[in-house]
Design a protein around this motif. Structure first.
Motif, mmCIF file in Angstrom:
data_model
loop_
_atom_site.group_PDB
_atom_site.id
_atom_site.type_symbol
_atom_site.label_atom_id
_atom_site.label_comp_id
_atom_site.label_asym_id
_atom_site.label_seq_id
_atom_site.Cartn_x
_atom_site.Cartn_y
_atom_site.Cartn_z
ATOM 1 N N ALA A 33 0.854 -1.191 0.000
ATOM 2 C CA ALA A 33 0.000 0.000 0.000
ATOM 3 C C ALA A 33 0.887 1.237 0.000
ATOM 4 O O ALA A 33 1.941 1.252 0.647
ATOM 5 C CB ALA A 33 -0.931 0.014 1.219
ATOM 6 N N ASP A 34 0.470 2.271 -0.721
ATOM 7 C CA ASP A 34 1.084 3.596 -0.731
ATOM 8 C C ASP A 34 2.615 3.540 -0.686
ATOM 9 O O ASP A 34 3.244 3.892 0.318
ATOM 10 C CB ASP A 34 0.560 4.426 0.433
ATOM 11 N N VAL A 35 3.207 3.142 -1.785
ATOM 12 C CA VAL A 35 4.659 3.004 -1.846
ATOM 13 C C VAL A 35 5.357 4.335 -1.587
ATOM 14 O O VAL A 35 6.490 4.366 -1.086
ATOM 15 C CB VAL A 35 5.076 2.429 -3.223
ATOM 16 N N HIS A 36 4.677 5.460 -1.864
ATOM 17 C CA HIS A 36 5.299 6.774 -1.678
ATOM 18 C C HIS A 36 5.471 7.137 -0.203
ATOM 19 O O HIS A 36 6.215 8.070 0.119
ATOM 20 C CB HIS A 36 4.474 7.854 -2.368
ATOM 21 N N LYS B 9 0.858 17.081 -17.048
ATOM 22 C CA LYS B 9 0.812 16.589 -15.676
ATOM 23 C C LYS B 9 2.095 15.828 -15.344
ATOM 24 O O LYS B 9 2.419 14.833 -16.004
ATOM 25 C CB LYS B 9 -0.394 15.669 -15.473
ATOM 26 N N PRO B 10 2.841 16.248 -14.316
ATOM 27 C CA PRO B 10 4.067 15.533 -13.954
ATOM 28 C C PRO B 10 3.845 14.053 -13.669
ATOM 29 O O PRO B 10 4.713 13.234 -13.982
ATOM 30 C CB PRO B 10 4.539 16.277 -12.696
ATOM 31 N N ALA B 11 2.708 13.683 -13.088
ATOM 32 C CA ALA B 11 2.450 12.266 -12.807
ATOM 33 C C ALA B 11 2.497 11.447 -14.088
ATOM 34 O O ALA B 11 2.983 10.308 -14.097
ATOM 35 C CB ALA B 11 1.097 12.098 -12.114
ATOM 36 N N ALA C 164 3.013 -4.587 -9.089
ATOM 37 C CA ALA C 164 3.750 -3.582 -9.848
ATOM 38 C C ALA C 164 5.183 -3.351 -9.383
ATOM 39 O O ALA C 164 5.910 -2.605 -10.037
ATOM 40 C CB ALA C 164 2.989 -2.251 -9.788
ATOM 41 N N PHE C 165 5.612 -3.991 -8.288
ATOM 42 C CA PHE C 165 6.886 -3.603 -7.694
ATOM 43 C C PHE C 165 7.884 -4.749 -7.685
ATOM 44 O O PHE C 165 7.548 -5.905 -7.872
ATOM 45 C CB PHE C 165 6.638 -3.047 -6.287
ATOM 46 N N PRO D 294 3.082 9.356 -9.591
ATOM 47 C CA PRO D 294 2.336 8.239 -10.179
ATOM 48 C C PRO D 294 1.359 7.625 -9.180
ATOM 49 O O PRO D 294 1.645 7.541 -7.976
ATOM 50 C CB PRO D 294 3.430 7.231 -10.555
ATOM 51 N N TYR D 295 0.228 7.222 -9.701
ATOM 52 C CA TYR D 295 -0.796 6.569 -8.883
ATOM 53 C C TYR D 295 -0.820 5.084 -9.230
ATOM 54 O O TYR D 295 -0.721 4.702 -10.401
ATOM 55 C CB TYR D 295 -2.169 7.184 -9.154
ATOM 56 N N TYR D 296 -0.946 4.248 -8.205
ATOM 57 C CA TYR D 296 -1.002 2.802 -8.419
ATOM 58 C C TYR D 296 -2.328 2.276 -7.897
ATOM 59 O O TYR D 296 -2.729 2.564 -6.765
ATOM 60 C CB TYR D 296 0.168 2.106 -7.717
#
Length: 740
Positions: free
Chosen positions: A309-312, A495-497, A461-462, A444-446
């Motif tokens: 969850a929420d890698v950021h 958009k930077p994302a 994804a990781f 980026p949104y996952y």
């Protein structure tokens, strides 16, 4: 041994991560044993000057958007600007100005040219240091600075403390008055202000192989400018036998004006060209190390737990030491990774940690090893900050900026005006102009499914063998349905994302799929290697003889637990359109390397040297498209000749009467050659691109005209229908939209 570590003391602020820790011109500021190295300089000193260029005409305004939510004034960025055909042969009159019209120190590098026309510049890379306030995460109008790309007769503004590269017979020196880097050539040794940098590779038998001590190491000053310089070093993979493969590698070292930062990008390679067939490269670990010789406290930071969850929100890859602060980008996203320092001061940058093992798809494998598949190259990004006295807060801010650097945004209207970047002659509909970026998410949104480790057909994804890749086609490249994804939304949205997403998607393609042969050239290596994209849905680009010959000299039968991590794209699904989009957003040098390989490799298909060439229209379309992308990027003259020959001879020879349309298949029930408009659409699109590049080609234009008329008069967007019938088809298929 040649080693110089220069320490300059003066007055300055903290730049990225400025927290009031300015240095003093006093004996107290000299480093004492056990204290962090402090480099005094003026961060942000290259943001602008007091001069306003004379005779300025604005080519386009543009903005730079901050995404890390901490602000930035000492982090270098690269913007790529298109230029119209026939206008600029050099960069002498190009400049960057800030929103008040003041000149900004910048370096201009030609990215590519209009090779097939007058060789004028097509895209130019511009390196500079933007000054941006922090994006607050809520107001879309924050964290934006305005600049102008201009033409002027003024001379370029020289940056403070410019980079100077001296390439001598026995060594290369890189310095900017703040830090020095020395590269001894033979044997290769790299000395940084913190100590010697080494590359340590432990093979599957746990034997140490130092990358820099390989027999043949190529060294190139790839970019030599006052604001940014690049040294590229590399050594080829060598196949001795299936259990003895000498790993290949490439590394880029970036130095910047007025900066204590050195960027290092290291690519591990397994792509032998001294043998027709090869094998996976199994190994225990690969680290970069810096031997500082300083007394230190043992410290270790690891990313070894799969994010769910929420890698950021997870810790970034940064370690502070008394000699250098080390940052490892995408630390969590590309796990397993590690950073450590032992009591003797040796810093380990653990790119493939010796304490870990392969994470494949959605789990760690049982075998106590890592591996690269045959023809796989993978790179990771490191930032070395030699201002070791930077505070914890300052280092944390720098880590965030390194993770999500400022993004230059060029107006879509300028891409339309120049007609240099997009295919179909740079076509942009007027309805797409004027879009406003109101987004408050610049990262980026996952989706939830991308964190799901339990899903049967995983889209997790990781991990280094997942991150950025099209997971639904990781192995099943030929699965039914779907469309090529260009990932060019950023050009339209700003958009930077979507910028980060596009670059991650391209890097995933390059890092994970086995689609490389380092240093391969068609003339020198084809006779031995004979690479091929056949067969359909195949697992390798190695030679295909058609008689089920095993292309791996060591595989799952020999090494229990081994399986290939991803498949290469075959001719029929060679969807590489997204790589070109990312290249002209960033000027990424690893994409350049890949296009250099493809410009050699694709000559085989174009010369029809494959034993079993696929001549379906989609295969032709995709192969022509990536060949044209490689040609536009590299300007490879033999590749252009091969494309010309393919279109004017090989392609025209297979057209069927009476409509002068080729077929992609044969229907035995109706005893008729048939074609699918969706396949024809891919081919015609690439022919339009080719014709635009060469400013018109008679044979290509005739094929385009005949194909469009056949669909309009007879096929009517069918799924598959006869290319010889003179009766109009009744049924229609949505797949034919590739022709629209």
């Amino acid at each position: 041994m040649v080693f110089v570590g220069l320490l300059i003391h003066g007055c300055g602020s903290g730049g990225v991560g400025d927290d009031g820790n300015s240095s003093k011109d006093s004996p107290d500021s000299i480093k004492q044993p056990g204290e962090p190295t402090e480099i005094s300089y003026n961060p942000g000193g290259n943001n602008s000057s007091t001069s306003i260029p004379a005779g300025t005409s604005v080519l386009t305004p543009f903005t730079v958007k901050e995404s890390a939510e901490v602000g930035s004034n000492e982090f270098p960025v690269t913007a790529v600007f298109p230029l119209p055909f026939g206008v600029y042969q050099d960069t002498e009159k190009l400049h960057i100005t800030d929103d008040e019209g003041r000149a900004v120190p910048a370096q201009f590098e030609v990215l590519n040219r209009w090779w097939s026309r007058d060789n004028s510049i097509r895209h130019v890379m511009v390196h500079f240091f933007p000054d941006i306030e922090a994006f607050d995460g809520e107001n879309s109008n924050t964290g934006i600075s305005s600049y102008n790309f201009v033409k002027s007769d003024s001379v370029q503004v020289i940056p403070n403390n410019p980079v100077v590269v001296n390439d001598f017979d026995s060594f290369i020196s890189v310095e900017n008055n703040l830090i020095d880097l020395t590269i001894e050539k033979s044997p290769l040794r790299i000395f940084t202000p913190a100590g010697e940098l080494k590359s340590l590779f432990w093979d599957e038998n746990d034997q140490l192989d130092q990358s820099f001590l390989h027999d043949q190491v190529d060294i190139e000053v790839e970019e030599n400018g006052p604001l940014r310089s690049i040294i590229r070093l590399s050594s080829k993979t060598v196949f001795y036998d299936p259990e003895n493969i000498k790993h290949g590698w490439a590394m880029r070292i970036y130095a910047y004006a007025n900066s204590p930062l050195i960027r290092v990008e290291f690519q591990l390679q397994n792509s032998a060209i001294n043998s027709r067939f090869s094998a996976p490269l199994f190994f225990k670990g690969h680290h970069l190390s810096i031997e500082t010789g300083s007394n230190a406290v043992n410290f270790q930071l690891r990313a070894d737990t799969p994010p769910v969850a929420d890698v950021h929100s997870l810790p970034l890859g940064v370690i502070k030491t008394n000699d250098v602060n080390v940052h490892l980008r995408n630390f969590q996203q590309t796990f397993p990774n590690g950073l450590s320092q032992d009591g003797s001061g040796t810093i380990e940058i653990e790119l493939w940690p010796a304490w870990s093992r392969k994470f494949q798809h959605n789990k760690y494998i049982d075998m106590d090893m890592h591996w690269l598949d045959d023809m796989q190259h993978t790179y990771k990004e490191i930032l070395l900050d030699f201002n070791a006295a930077r505070s914890e807060v300052g280092s944390d801010k720098l880590a965030k900026v390194f993770e999500f650097p400022p993004v230059p945004v060029i107006p879509l209207s300028y891409y339309k005006e120049t007609g240099a970047t997009f295919d179909l002659g740079g076509f942009v509909p007027d309805s797409s102009l004027g879009a406003v970026d109101n987004s408050t998410n610049r990262r980026p949104y996952y989706a939830e499914v991308e964190y799901d480790l339990q899903r049967e057909h995983t889209r997790y994804a990781f991990g280094i063998d997942n991150f950025g890749l099209d997971m639904s086609r990781k192995l099943a490249v030929s699965m039914t349905g779907g469309w090529p994804d260009t990932r060019q939304a950023f050009y339209y949205s700003g958009k930077p994302a979507e910028y980060f997403d596009a670059l991650d998607y391209a890097k995933g393609e390059l890092n994970i799929r086995p689609q490389w042969l380092g240093a391969y050239t068609h003339v020198a290596d084809h006779e031995l290697v004979k690479p091929s994209c056949n067969p359909y849905a195949g697992s390798t680009w190695r030679h295909h003889s058609g008689n089920h010959e095993d292309t791996l000299s060591r595989g799952a039968d020999d090494v229990p637990g081994y399986s290939q991590s991803a498949n290469p794209r075959d001719d029929q699904h060679a969807w590489f359109y997204h790589i070109e989009g990312a290249y002209y957003m960033s000027g990424d040098r690893w994409i350049y390397d890949w296009y250099k390989f493809m410009s050699e490799f694709k000559q085989k298909y174009l010369h029809k040297l494959d034993a079993f060439p696929d001549f379906s229209s989609r295969s032709i379309g995709h192969n022509l498209a990536v060949s044209m992308s490689a040609y536009k990027a590299i300007g490879n003259a033999p590749l252009k000749e091969a494309i010309n020959t393919f279109v004017d001879t090989h392609l025209t020879d297979v057209m069927k009467e009476p409509h002068n349309v080729k077929s992609s298949s044969y229907d035995y029930d109706s005893e008729s050659h048939i074609e699918a408009p969706f396949q024809l659409g891919f081919m015609l699109r690439s022919l339009i691109d080719f014709s635009y590049e060469v400013n018109g080609d008679t044979e290509a234009l005739q094929i385009i005209q005949d194909g469009i008329e056949w669909n309009y008069q007879y096929a009517n967007f069918c799924y598959y229908c006869s290319v010889t019938s003179t009766e109009s088809n009744v049924g229609r298929s949505g797949t034919g939209l590739t022709l629209v």
